[in-house]
Design a protein around this motif. Structure first.
Motif, mmCIF file in Angstrom:
data_model
loop_
_atom_site.group_PDB
_atom_site.id
_atom_site.type_symbol
_atom_site.label_atom_id
_atom_site.label_comp_id
_atom_site.label_asym_id
_atom_site.label_seq_id
_atom_site.Cartn_x
_atom_site.Cartn_y
_atom_site.Cartn_z
ATOM 1 N N UNK A 1 107.896 43.998 -38.054
ATOM 2 C CA UNK A 1 109.021 43.851 -38.543
ATOM 3 C C UNK A 1 109.014 43.122 -40.071
ATOM 4 N N UNK A 2 109.437 43.655 -41.143
ATOM 5 C CA UNK A 2 109.343 43.011 -42.174
ATOM 6 C C UNK A 2 110.805 42.446 -42.637
ATOM 7 N N UNK A 3 110.749 41.140 -43.269
ATOM 8 C CA UNK A 3 111.979 40.762 -43.688
ATOM 9 C C UNK A 3 111.601 39.646 -44.887
ATOM 10 N N UNK A 4 112.610 39.221 -45.608
ATOM 11 C CA UNK A 4 112.493 38.257 -46.725
ATOM 12 C C UNK A 4 113.091 36.976 -46.114
ATOM 13 N N UNK A 5 111.887 36.200 -46.558
ATOM 14 C CA UNK A 5 112.070 34.699 -46.266
ATOM 15 C C UNK A 5 112.852 33.856 -47.737
ATOM 16 N N UNK A 6 113.712 33.190 -47.755
ATOM 17 C CA UNK A 6 114.353 32.699 -48.607
ATOM 18 C C UNK A 6 113.584 31.739 -49.643
ATOM 19 N N UNK A 7 113.696 31.695 -50.796
ATOM 20 C CA UNK A 7 113.038 30.788 -51.615
ATOM 21 C C UNK A 7 112.986 29.379 -51.093
ATOM 22 N N UNK A 8 111.595 28.865 -51.339
ATOM 23 C CA UNK A 8 111.631 27.656 -50.980
ATOM 24 C C UNK A 8 111.212 27.579 -49.624
ATOM 25 N N UNK B 1 105.222 33.214 -46.992
ATOM 26 C CA UNK B 1 106.249 33.046 -48.028
ATOM 27 C C UNK B 1 106.765 34.575 -48.283
ATOM 28 N N UNK B 2 107.877 34.495 -49.141
ATOM 29 C CA UNK B 2 108.412 35.726 -49.608
ATOM 30 C C UNK B 2 108.744 36.786 -48.599
ATOM 31 N N UNK B 3 108.178 38.051 -48.939
ATOM 32 C CA UNK B 3 108.188 39.187 -47.978
ATOM 33 C C UNK B 3 107.144 38.942 -46.930
ATOM 34 N N UNK B 4 107.784 39.010 -45.626
ATOM 35 C CA UNK B 4 106.873 38.442 -44.584
ATOM 36 C C UNK B 4 106.822 39.723 -43.461
ATOM 37 N N UNK B 5 105.749 40.000 -42.925
ATOM 38 C CA UNK B 5 105.616 40.994 -41.845
ATOM 39 C C UNK B 5 105.115 40.369 -40.738
ATOM 40 N N UNK C 1 117.145 40.994 -44.857
ATOM 41 C CA UNK C 1 116.647 42.527 -45.127
ATOM 42 C C UNK C 1 115.637 42.925 -44.202
ATOM 43 N N UNK C 2 115.858 43.131 -42.814
ATOM 44 C CA UNK C 2 114.957 43.471 -41.808
ATOM 45 C C UNK C 2 114.684 44.861 -41.839
ATOM 46 N N UNK C 3 113.182 45.381 -41.483
ATOM 47 C CA UNK C 3 112.998 46.650 -41.258
ATOM 48 C C UNK C 3 112.114 46.757 -40.203
ATOM 49 N N UNK C 4 112.233 47.520 -39.165
ATOM 50 C CA UNK C 4 111.265 47.612 -37.993
ATOM 51 C C UNK C 4 110.513 49.069 -38.289
ATOM 52 N N UNK C 5 109.221 48.765 -38.361
ATOM 53 C CA UNK C 5 108.379 50.144 -38.478
ATOM 54 C C UNK C 5 109.056 50.973 -39.643
ATOM 55 N N UNK D 1 108.660 27.797 -46.360
ATOM 56 C CA UNK D 1 107.067 28.364 -45.797
ATOM 57 C C UNK D 1 107.009 28.423 -44.458
ATOM 58 N N UNK D 2 106.540 29.396 -43.743
ATOM 59 C CA UNK D 2 106.208 29.486 -42.246
ATOM 60 C C UNK D 2 105.156 28.767 -42.109
ATOM 61 N N UNK D 3 105.125 27.599 -41.090
ATOM 62 C CA UNK D 3 104.159 26.985 -40.794
ATOM 63 C C UNK D 3 103.470 27.160 -39.461
ATOM 64 N N UNK D 4 104.330 27.909 -38.427
ATOM 65 C CA UNK D 4 103.887 28.134 -37.172
ATOM 66 C C UNK D 4 105.050 29.427 -36.725
ATOM 67 N N UNK D 5 104.505 30.101 -35.575
ATOM 68 C CA UNK D 5 105.354 30.980 -34.985
ATOM 69 C C UNK D 5 104.773 31.441 -33.743
ATOM 70 N N UNK D 6 105.946 32.192 -32.807
ATOM 71 C CA UNK D 6 105.626 32.506 -31.570
ATOM 72 C C UNK D 6 105.835 33.919 -31.265
ATOM 73 N N UNK D 7 105.095 34.708 -30.469
ATOM 74 C CA UNK D 7 105.443 36.016 -29.935
ATOM 75 C C UNK D 7 105.014 37.021 -30.992
ATOM 76 N N UNK D 8 104.572 36.806 -32.094
ATOM 77 C CA UNK D 8 104.170 37.661 -33.343
ATOM 78 C C UNK D 8 103.301 36.843 -34.084
ATOM 79 N N UNK D 9 102.417 37.492 -34.901
ATOM 80 C CA UNK D 9 101.589 37.091 -36.035
ATOM 81 C C UNK D 9 102.777 37.175 -37.513
ATOM 82 N N UNK D 10 102.389 36.427 -38.227
ATOM 83 C CA UNK D 10 103.277 36.525 -39.388
ATOM 84 C C UNK D 10 102.224 36.335 -40.620
ATOM 85 N N UNK D 11 102.514 37.259 -41.616
ATOM 86 C CA UNK D 11 101.554 37.295 -42.878
ATOM 87 C C UNK D 11 102.354 38.054 -43.919
ATOM 88 N N UNK D 12 102.604 37.520 -45.283
ATOM 89 C CA UNK D 12 102.346 36.062 -45.622
ATOM 90 C C UNK D 12 103.137 35.074 -45.231
#
Length: 449
Positions: free
Chosen positions: A379-386, A401-405, A438-442, A388-399
């Protein structure tokens, strides 16, 4: 420790002390998830789903499996491995849905005075009603009842073992906290909780006294065995609380704080065991190296079921399922064949954000609205400016900041047609608490609910 929506307990501003209601029997057909609309005394106003496997003994064991905040019973059914293990080993799984809210949504009540006392009310009474329903309706064995759960559900697992030791034989808590960690409803908001703020430190005696003197005063019977799990990189429910849970339960059992054995069952899993004089392991603790707030991941549910002693293959049942019309869930079996990605517009994302001055948690429900199952997703999505993901659950997140997958973990790769999974993350921010967009699945654009 900080709390996220998936993690904590539901906040009950109004407790309804419902009288005993005779259950209306609406049993599940085997190998399907079915909602039971009336199961007995339900002061927590909870929902109940049950999974009854095809192949089971006449008196099967019962496992009650509890979701994290913001989740649901059907979502935990489709996003965990307990149902597939039930098919293999022949036990019943109850999937409750918490409905109490405190700004987090669908959290299990482990903070109220009513919930902290045996037969005091709120969610614990509702959960025991579900267990008793399974015993009455399916002939489930009252001597083999077990609790497990993730985050808020892990907290409730420890809680139920303390408040109802006569009901449960054992429990496995993923990313939980000790019983009586939360002082009250005001101790829950992220960033202000004494329990989850990262500095909770009581003595083993204090933790043990809470169980003995507050949960069920005067109880002198056997205690349920306890398995606890935590990721070393968990910042939502700090890893330090694993040690506090160990101290609580070893003190309750009168055991040393020094483990009787330690090993590494598989790479990254460090296990400590605390056995009594007869050699029975009463407390077992897993530290998962580098893991954040993302448990249970692949294979961990199986380790919990093995700890419960449920890993023998059952004989075929001699008691057929009652021929009463069930109310089926829309969530199909989690065993799904590989399929192609959804077409454009065949996915929907629901976003819930809980923000405070310097951070927030975001819980995402991803729904596959297409006609075919998805097996393996990003799942690709846009993280708002400013932010930063510090931890998450039920998925891996990279990067971060910015456009995250966000990518699936081993246990939640499948999203059935018309099915949903829940994921989430915590971020820091400098004042911008907007939702991701702005979410996109696969690769297929998703609508946002």
């Amino acid at each position: 420790m900080r709390i996220r929506r998936k993690l904590l307990l539901g906040l009950a501003t109004t407790l309804v002390a419902a009288g005993l209601v005779a259950p209306t029997f609406q049993p599940a057909y085997a190998a399907s998830l079915v909602e039971v609309t009336s199961f007995g005394n339900n002061p927590g106003r909870m929902r109940m789903h049950v999974y009854v496997p095809d192949n089971r003994p006449a008196h099967p064991a019962t496992v009650i499996a509890m979701h994290g905040c913001g989740g649901s019973g059907p979502a935990f059914y489709s996003g965990s491995e307990f149902a597939s293990l039930a098919d293999r080993y022949g036990f019943i799984v109850i999937y409750p849905t918490a409905t109490q809210q405190a700004g987090f949504g669908n959290c299990f009540d482990t903070w109220s005075d009513a919930a902290k006392r045996h037969d005091g009310g709120s969610d614990p009474v509702s959960l025991v009603s579900m267990v008793r329903y399974a015993q009455q309706q399916y002939g489930a064995d009252p001597e083999r009842v077990y609790a497990t759960g993730s985050s808020s559900g892990g907290m409730m697992t420890n809680h139920m073992l303390a408040v109802y030791p006569e009901v449960f034989k054992a429990g496995a808590a993923f990313m939980g906290v000790p019983y009586n960690c939360f002082a009250g409803a005001a101790d829950y908001p992220p960033g202000s909780s004494q329990c989850t703020g990262g500095s909770m430190n009581r003595t083993p005696q204090q933790w043990g006294d809470a169980v003995r003197q507050q949960a069920y005063p005067g109880y002198s019977g056997p205690r349920p065995r306890v398995q606890v799990w935590h990721g070393t990189a968990d910042t939502l429910v700090p890893y330090s609380l694993l040690q506090e849970s160990i101290e609580q339960w070893t003190n309750v059992f009168g055991l040393s704080q020094t483990p009787t054995s330690s090993d590494t069952p598989q790479a990254g899993w460090n296990r400590r065991r605390y056995a009594d004089g007869s050699g029975t392991v009463q407390v077992e603790a897993y530290s998962i190296q580098g893991a954040g707030h993302s448990l249970p991941s692949g294979g961990m549910a199986a380790a919990a079921i093995a700890f419960f002693g449920l890993t023998s293959t059952p004989s075929p049942t001699t008691t057929p399922s009652p021929t009463v019309t069930p109310t089926p869930t829309t969530t199909p079996s989690p065993t799904l064949p590989p399929t192609t990605p959804p077409a454009s517009g065949a996915c929907r994302v629901t976003v819930a954000v809980n923000a405070w001055n310097t951070g927030l948690t975001a819980n995402l429900t991803i729904t596959n609205t297409g006609a075919s199952a998805v097996n393996g997703w990003s799942l690709v999505f846009g993280l708002p400016a400013g932010q930063t993901i510090t931890s998450g659950w039920n998925a891996t997140y990279s990067p971060t900041t910015g456009q995250v997958t966000a990518r699936n973990l081993a246990y939640n790769a499948a999203i059935p047609a018309n099915g949903s999974i829940d994921i989430g993350f915590q971020v820091t921010h400098g004042g911008n608490a907007a939702k991701p967009t702005s979410f996109a699945l696969n690769g297929a654009s998703c609508t946002v609910a």
